[in-house]
Design a protein around this motif. Structure first.
Motif, short mmCIF file in Angstrom:
data_model
loop_
_atom_site.label_atom_id
_atom_site.label_comp_id
_atom_site.label_asym_id
_atom_site.label_seq_id
_atom_site.Cartn_x
_atom_site.Cartn_y
_atom_site.Cartn_z
N GLY A 75 8.71 21.82 -8.21
CA GLY A 75 7.93 21.14 -7.18
C GLY A 75 7.14 19.97 -7.76
N ARG A 76 6.65 20.15 -8.98
CA ARG A 76 5.92 19.07 -9.65
C ARG A 76 6.85 17.88 -9.92
N VAL A 77 8.07 18.17 -10.33
CA VAL A 77 9.04 17.09 -10.58
C VAL A 77 9.24 16.28 -9.31
N LEU A 78 9.43 16.96 -8.20
CA LEU A 78 9.63 16.28 -6.92
C LEU A 78 8.38 15.50 -6.50
N MET A 79 7.20 16.09 -6.68
CA MET A 79 5.96 15.38 -6.34
C MET A 79 5.80 14.12 -7.18
N GLU A 80 6.12 14.20 -8.46
CA GLU A 80 6.02 13.02 -9.32
C GLU A 80 6.92 11.90 -8.81
N CYS A 81 8.13 12.24 -8.39
CA CYS A 81 9.05 11.23 -7.85
C CYS A 81 8.46 10.57 -6.62
N MET A 82 7.90 11.38 -5.73
CA MET A 82 7.35 10.83 -4.49
C MET A 82 6.11 9.99 -4.74
N ILE A 83 5.23 10.45 -5.60
CA ILE A 83 4.01 9.69 -5.90
C ILE A 83 4.38 8.36 -6.55
N GLU A 84 5.31 8.38 -7.48
CA GLU A 84 5.74 7.14 -8.13
C GLU A 84 6.35 6.17 -7.12
N ALA A 85 7.18 6.68 -6.22
CA ALA A 85 7.80 5.82 -5.19
C ALA A 85 6.73 5.23 -4.28
N ALA A 86 5.74 6.03 -3.91
CA ALA A 86 4.67 5.54 -3.04
C ALA A 86 3.84 4.46 -3.74
N LYS A 87 3.56 4.67 -5.01
CA LYS A 87 2.82 3.66 -5.76
C LYS A 87 3.63 2.38 -5.91
N THR A 88 4.92 2.52 -6.19
CA THR A 88 5.80 1.35 -6.32
C THR A 88 5.84 0.56 -5.02
N ALA A 89 5.79 1.26 -3.89
CA ALA A 89 5.79 0.62 -2.58
C ALA A 89 4.39 0.13 -2.20
N GLN A 90 3.44 0.25 -3.12
CA GLN A 90 2.05 -0.20 -2.95
C GLN A 90 1.34 0.51 -1.80
N CYS A 91 1.68 1.78 -1.61
CA CYS A 91 0.98 2.59 -0.61
C CYS A 91 -0.43 2.88 -1.10
N GLU A 92 -1.35 2.91 -0.17
CA GLU A 92 -2.74 3.21 -0.50
C GLU A 92 -3.02 4.70 -0.48
N LEU A 93 -2.20 5.46 0.28
CA LEU A 93 -2.42 6.91 0.34
C LEU A 93 -1.14 7.64 0.72
N MET A 94 -1.15 8.92 0.41
CA MET A 94 -0.08 9.83 0.82
C MET A 94 -0.67 10.86 1.76
N LEU A 95 0.13 11.26 2.74
CA LEU A 95 -0.27 12.29 3.70
C LEU A 95 0.79 13.37 3.73
N LEU A 96 0.38 14.57 4.11
CA LEU A 96 1.33 15.65 4.34
C LEU A 96 0.68 16.73 5.17
N GLU A 97 1.54 17.56 5.78
CA GLU A 97 1.09 18.78 6.44
C GLU A 97 1.66 19.95 5.66
N VAL A 98 0.88 21.02 5.59
CA VAL A 98 1.33 22.22 4.89
C VAL A 98 0.88 23.44 5.68
N ARG A 99 1.76 24.43 5.73
CA ARG A 99 1.41 25.67 6.42
C ARG A 99 0.15 26.27 5.80
N ARG A 100 -0.73 26.72 6.64
CA ARG A 100 -1.97 27.36 6.17
C ARG A 100 -1.68 28.52 5.22
N SER A 101 -0.56 29.23 5.45
CA SER A 101 -0.23 30.41 4.64
C SER A 101 0.49 30.07 3.34
#
Length: 145
Positions: A75-101
């Motif tokens: 999961g960390r590997v996948l998160m690193e890919c997404m964070i890097e892509a968002a930074k490369t695209a000059q995004c200011e923030l990332m959002l997500l929804e996650v099940r409470r459980s």
């Protein structure tokens, strides 16, 4: 992620979730041009992630690791890919929804600095027909100004 990956991605999705995304959901994400990643062990897909990038924001649409391969840091590997892509695209923030459980996912997101900014009542389908709440989390990626 490419179209030829979809059968295996769908198998991972179905193994990991009681209420999985459909093949149409996955195909629509690819056709919309959303970046996606697959983790492959040998010839077998063991995880995937899909990100939507729009106007300075990145939204994690899905991140899934095959149940028998959890707790290996994938999961960390996948998160690193997404964070890097968002930074490369000059995004200011990332959002997500996650099940409470989903304590494991929440712990992963918190380890990256995601903070809760909201709650969506009955956001996810559930077996009880009522739905499960989702926490809305955000991660700042760039300092304003």
């Amino acid at each position: 992620m490419q179209a030829h990956h979809l059968p295996q991605v769908l198998a991972v999705e179905r193994a990991a979730n009681a209420h999985p995304w459909s093949e149409a959901n996955l195909r629509d994400s690819l056709q919309a041009g959303y970046p996606g990643w697959v983790l492959i062990d040998g010839e077998r897909i063991i995880g995937y992630a899909i990100l939507m990038i729009a106007v300075g924001e990145a939204q994690v649409l899905n991140i899934v690791v095959s149940p028998e391969r959890r707790r290996e840091g994938l999961g960390r590997v996948l998160m690193e890919c997404m964070i890097e892509a968002a930074k490369t695209a000059q995004c200011e923030l990332m959002l997500l929804e996650v099940r409470r459980s989903n304590a494991a996912a929440i712990a992963l997101y918190r380890a990256y600095g995601f903070a809760q900014i909201g709650l969506r009542r009955h956001y996810y389908r559930s077996d009880d027909g009522v739905g499960e709440d989702a926490f809305v989390l955000t991660l700042p990626l760039a300092q304003p100004g």
